[in-house]
Motif scaffolding. Structure first.
Motif, PDB file in Angstrom:
ATOM      1  N   GLU A   1       0.848  -1.190   0.000  1.00  0.00           N
ATOM      2  CA  GLU A   1       0.000   0.000   0.000  1.00  0.00           C
ATOM      3  C   GLU A   1       0.894   1.254   0.000  1.00  0.00           C
ATOM      4  N   VAL A   2       0.518   2.203  -0.838  1.00  0.00           N
ATOM      5  CA  VAL A   2       1.270   3.456  -0.954  1.00  0.00           C
ATOM      6  C   VAL A   2       0.862   4.383   0.169  1.00  0.00           C
ATOM      7  N   GLN A   3       1.854   4.962   0.895  1.00  0.00           N
ATOM      8  CA  GLN A   3       1.594   5.896   1.996  1.00  0.00           C
ATOM      9  C   GLN A   3       2.302   7.220   1.708  1.00  0.00           C
ATOM     10  N   ASP A   4       1.798   8.233   2.357  1.00  0.00           N
ATOM     11  CA  ASP A   4       2.385   9.564   2.164  1.00  0.00           C
ATOM     12  C   ASP A   4       3.755   9.650   2.861  1.00  0.00           C
ATOM     13  N   PHE A   5       4.587  10.541   2.287  1.00  0.00           N
ATOM     14  CA  PHE A   5       5.919  10.764   2.874  1.00  0.00           C
ATOM     15  C   PHE A   5       5.818  11.677   4.084  1.00  0.00           C
ATOM     16  N   LYS A   6       6.624  11.369   5.115  1.00  0.00           N
ATOM     17  CA  LYS A   6       6.722  12.203   6.311  1.00  0.00           C
ATOM     18  C   LYS A   6       8.122  12.829   6.338  1.00  0.00           C
ATOM     19  N   LEU A   7       8.171  14.154   6.066  1.00  0.00           N
ATOM     20  CA  LEU A   7       9.445  14.880   6.021  1.00  0.00           C
ATOM     21  C   LEU A   7       9.744  15.526   7.377  1.00  0.00           C
ATOM     22  N   ASN A   8      11.026  15.616   7.692  1.00  0.00           N
ATOM     23  CA  ASN A   8      11.452  16.257   8.943  1.00  0.00           C
ATOM     24  C   ASN A   8      11.285  17.768   8.913  1.00  0.00           C
ATOM     25  N   VAL A   9      11.132  18.332   7.703  1.00  0.00           N
ATOM     26  CA  VAL A   9      11.024  19.798   7.590  1.00  0.00           C
ATOM     27  C   VAL A   9       9.761  20.294   8.272  1.00  0.00           C
ATOM     28  N   ASP A  10       8.686  19.461   8.249  1.00  0.00           N
ATOM     29  CA  ASP A  10       7.392  19.904   8.785  1.00  0.00           C
ATOM     30  C   ASP A  10       7.480  20.150  10.288  1.00  0.00           C
ATOM     31  N   HIS A  11       8.020  19.199  11.032  1.00  0.00           N
ATOM     32  CA  HIS A  11       8.094  19.381  12.483  1.00  0.00           C
ATOM     33  C   HIS A  11       9.349  20.113  12.921  1.00  0.00           C
ATOM     34  N   ARG A  12      10.401  20.215  12.045  1.00  0.00           N
ATOM     35  CA  ARG A  12      11.629  20.927  12.424  1.00  0.00           C
ATOM     36  C   ARG A  12      11.404  22.434  12.499  1.00  0.00           C
ATOM     37  N   SER A  13      10.553  22.965  11.619  1.00  0.00           N
ATOM     38  CA  SER A  13      10.251  24.403  11.653  1.00  0.00           C
ATOM     39  C   SER A  13       9.525  24.775  12.938  1.00  0.00           C
ATOM     40  N   LEU A  14       8.599  23.907  13.383  1.00  0.00           N
ATOM     41  CA  LEU A  14       7.887  24.183  14.639  1.00  0.00           C
ATOM     42  C   LEU A  14       8.854  24.147  15.829  1.00  0.00           C
ATOM     43  N   ASP A  15       9.775  23.168  15.841  1.00  0.00           N
ATOM     44  CA  ASP A  15      10.764  23.099  16.926  1.00  0.00           C
ATOM     45  C   ASP A  15      11.659  24.330  16.941  1.00  0.00           C
ATOM     46  N   ARG A  16      12.030  24.817  15.746  1.00  0.00           N
ATOM     47  CA  ARG A  16      12.891  26.000  15.660  1.00  0.00           C
ATOM     48  C   ARG A  16      12.185  27.241  16.179  1.00  0.00           C
ATOM     49  N   ALA A  17      10.895  27.368  15.854  1.00  0.00           N
ATOM     50  CA  ALA A  17      10.138  28.531  16.323  1.00  0.00           C
ATOM     51  C   ALA A  17      10.024  28.505  17.845  1.00  0.00           C
ATOM     52  N   GLU A  18       9.781  27.328  18.412  1.00  0.00           N
ATOM     53  CA  GLU A  18       9.690  27.225  19.865  1.00  0.00           C
ATOM     54  C   GLU A  18      11.035  27.541  20.528  1.00  0.00           C
ATOM     55  N   PHE A  19      12.126  27.077  19.899  1.00  0.00           N
ATOM     56  CA  PHE A  19      13.476  27.357  20.428  1.00  0.00           C
ATOM     57  C   PHE A  19      13.792  28.854  20.399  1.00  0.00           C
ATOM     58  N   ASP A  20      13.436  29.536  19.300  1.00  0.00           N
ATOM     59  CA  ASP A  20      13.675  30.983  19.203  1.00  0.00           C
ATOM     60  C   ASP A  20      12.873  31.730  20.257  1.00  0.00           C
ATOM     61  N   LYS A  21      11.643  31.280  20.518  1.00  0.00           N
ATOM     62  CA  LYS A  21      10.803  31.920  21.538  1.00  0.00           C
ATOM     63  C   LYS A  21      11.451  31.817  22.913  1.00  0.00           C
ATOM     64  N   LYS A  22      11.958  30.637  23.240  1.00  0.00           N
ATOM     65  CA  LYS A  22      12.622  30.460  24.529  1.00  0.00           C
ATOM     66  C   LYS A  22      13.874  31.331  24.647  1.00  0.00           C
ATOM     67  N   ILE A  23      14.643  31.454  23.536  1.00  0.00           N
ATOM     68  CA  ILE A  23      15.856  32.286  23.545  1.00  0.00           C
ATOM     69  C   ILE A  23      15.501  33.740  23.797  1.00  0.00           C
ATOM     70  N   LYS A  24      14.438  34.230  23.167  1.00  0.00           N
ATOM     71  CA  LYS A  24      14.017  35.622  23.372  1.00  0.00           C
ATOM     72  C   LYS A  24      13.600  35.855  24.813  1.00  0.00           C
ATOM     73  N   GLN A  25      12.878  34.887  25.380  1.00  0.00           N
ATOM     74  CA  GLN A  25      12.484  35.019  26.776  1.00  0.00           C
ATOM     75  C   GLN A  25      13.707  35.099  27.689  1.00  0.00           C
ATOM     76  N   LYS A  26      14.708  34.266  27.443  1.00  0.00           N
ATOM     77  CA  LYS A  26      15.931  34.300  28.247  1.00  0.00           C
ATOM     78  C   LYS A  26      16.659  35.635  28.105  1.00  0.00           C
ATOM     79  N   GLU A  27      16.716  36.178  26.860  1.00  0.00           N
ATOM     80  CA  GLU A  27      17.379  37.468  26.651  1.00  0.00           C
ATOM     81  C   GLU A  27      16.668  38.572  27.409  1.00  0.00           C
ATOM     82  N   VAL A  28      15.322  38.548  27.375  1.00  0.00           N
ATOM     83  CA  VAL A  28      14.553  39.570  28.104  1.00  0.00           C
ATOM     84  C   VAL A  28      14.829  39.463  29.600  1.00  0.00           C
ATOM     85  N   MET A  29      14.863  38.217  30.129  1.00  0.00           N
ATOM     86  CA  MET A  29      15.135  38.034  31.549  1.00  0.00           C
ATOM     87  C   MET A  29      16.532  38.520  31.930  1.00  0.00           C
ATOM     88  N   HIS A  30      17.526  38.210  31.080  1.00  0.00           N
ATOM     89  CA  HIS A  30      18.899  38.683  31.342  1.00  0.00           C
ATOM     90  C   HIS A  30      18.990  40.200  31.295  1.00  0.00           C
TER      91      HIS A  30
END
Length: 331
Positions: free
Chosen positions: A256-285
């Motif tokens: 059975e043919v299944q759709d491809f699951k690329l790492n780009v889809d969830h990697r962008s979400l992880d990067r956005a969450e990481f940038d948010k945490k970095i900004k919070q740390k900079e504001v706290m510092h």
């Protein structure tokens, strides 16, 4: 000589003419004349002074030297003023040596005085005062010197005994024959030994070689028997049924043919969450840095106010104008 005599007259005439010409030239000497330059004929005279004029002006400005009278005390002094005067020393007068023994021991008396003393009525000599004599030094008698001499003597004797023993040991001396009338016992002559019989060596390599050769022979014999059996061909009967059935192939269902699951889809979400945490740390510092800066400024202001309260003002001294043109090295 003949040619010289013939040319005598001509040479004298030439010499006279040369002397007359030299006399005329010497009487009329030429005077130097300065060259006529065009600059001297110009309307405007030169304003620049020549070197000769400048030298003359400088010589005029030089003060005239006038010698002062000589002080006559210079020649009378002993080097304090002016010239150094080396005075001659007086000749030394030799004097006799003064020993303490001359005072202690009186001079020897005359022979007449000695005889008169002996012939006098007083037979006993008058020795009221003993004549002091020079003390003669006696050598010190130390026990260490005796011990040192005894030790050296012992060492010398020990070395001498050792040397004599070494010389005796070098000299070989045969043992003397015993003084007896019996004949010496001559030991019997030993029997000759029998000749050795050679025996073969029992080496392990020979045993191993024999075992290896026997094994190779057995292997060769077995292979020959197998080849002889294989040469005897005998047909086998046909089998109606196959004793070993072949299993049937199982068909797999299609994939059975299944759709491809690329790492780009969830990697962008992880990067956005990481940038948010970095900004919070900079504001706290940044907030923490501002709070520390404000606290440090408040502490400094408090310390400055406290210092101003405790300080006692002192008046500055009035500057001195005694030396107005005096400049220090710092300035």
């Amino acid at each position: 000589m003949g040619r010289a005599n013939q040319n005598v007259e001509t040479s004298t005439v030439a010499s006279l003419e040369s002397t007359q010409s030299h006399q005329w030239k010497s009487s009329h000497l030429t005077a130097p004349k300065s060259p006529v330059l065009k600059t001297s004929l110009r309307a405007r005279p030169p304003r620049i002074r020549s070197t000769k004029e400048m030298e003359k002006e400088e010589l005029k400005k030089v003060p005239k030297f006038k010698a002062r009278p000589l002080n006559k005390k210079i020649f009378e002094s002993k080097g304090d003023l002016g010239m150094f005067c080396n005075t001659k020393r007086q000749v030394t007068v030799p004097q006799e040596f003064h020993f303490a023994t001359d005072e202690r021991i009186p001079p020897p008396a005359n022979v007449a005085d000695m005889l008169s003393d002996k012939l006098s009525l007083n037979s006993e000599p008058q020795n009221d005062k003993t004549i002091p004599r020079n003390t003669t030094p006696n050598p010190f008698h130390l026990s260490t010197e005796e011990r040192g001499a005894e030790k050296e003597r012992k060492l010398f004797t020990e070395l001498l005994h050792k040397q004599i023993e070494e010389e005796r040991s070098r000299m070989r001396k045969a043992t003397p024959y015993p003084y007896t009338t019996d004949y010496p016992v001559i030991p019997p002559k030993p029997e000759p030994k029998r000749c050795t019989r050679p025996e073969p060596f029992q080496l392990e390599s020979l045993v191993k070689h024999e075992q290896e050769t026997w094994r190779q022979m057995e292997e060769r014999r077995r292979m020959e028997e197998e080849e002889a059996k294989m040469r005897n061909f005998k047909a086998q009967p046909i089998l109606a049924e196959d004793p070993i059935p072949i299993p049937e192939k199982v068909r797999k269902p299609p994939t059975e043919v299944q759709d491809f699951k690329l790492n780009v889809d969830h990697r962008s979400l992880d990067r956005a969450e990481f940038d948010k945490k970095i900004k919070q740390k900079e504001v706290m510092h940044k907030r923490y840095r501002e709070e520390t800066e404000s606290a440090r400024r408040m502490e400094e202001e408090k310390a400055l106010k406290q210092l101003r309260r405790t300080l006692v003002p002192h008046a500055r001294p009035v500057p001195k104008f005694d030396h107005p043109f005096y400049q220090t090295m710092d300035t």
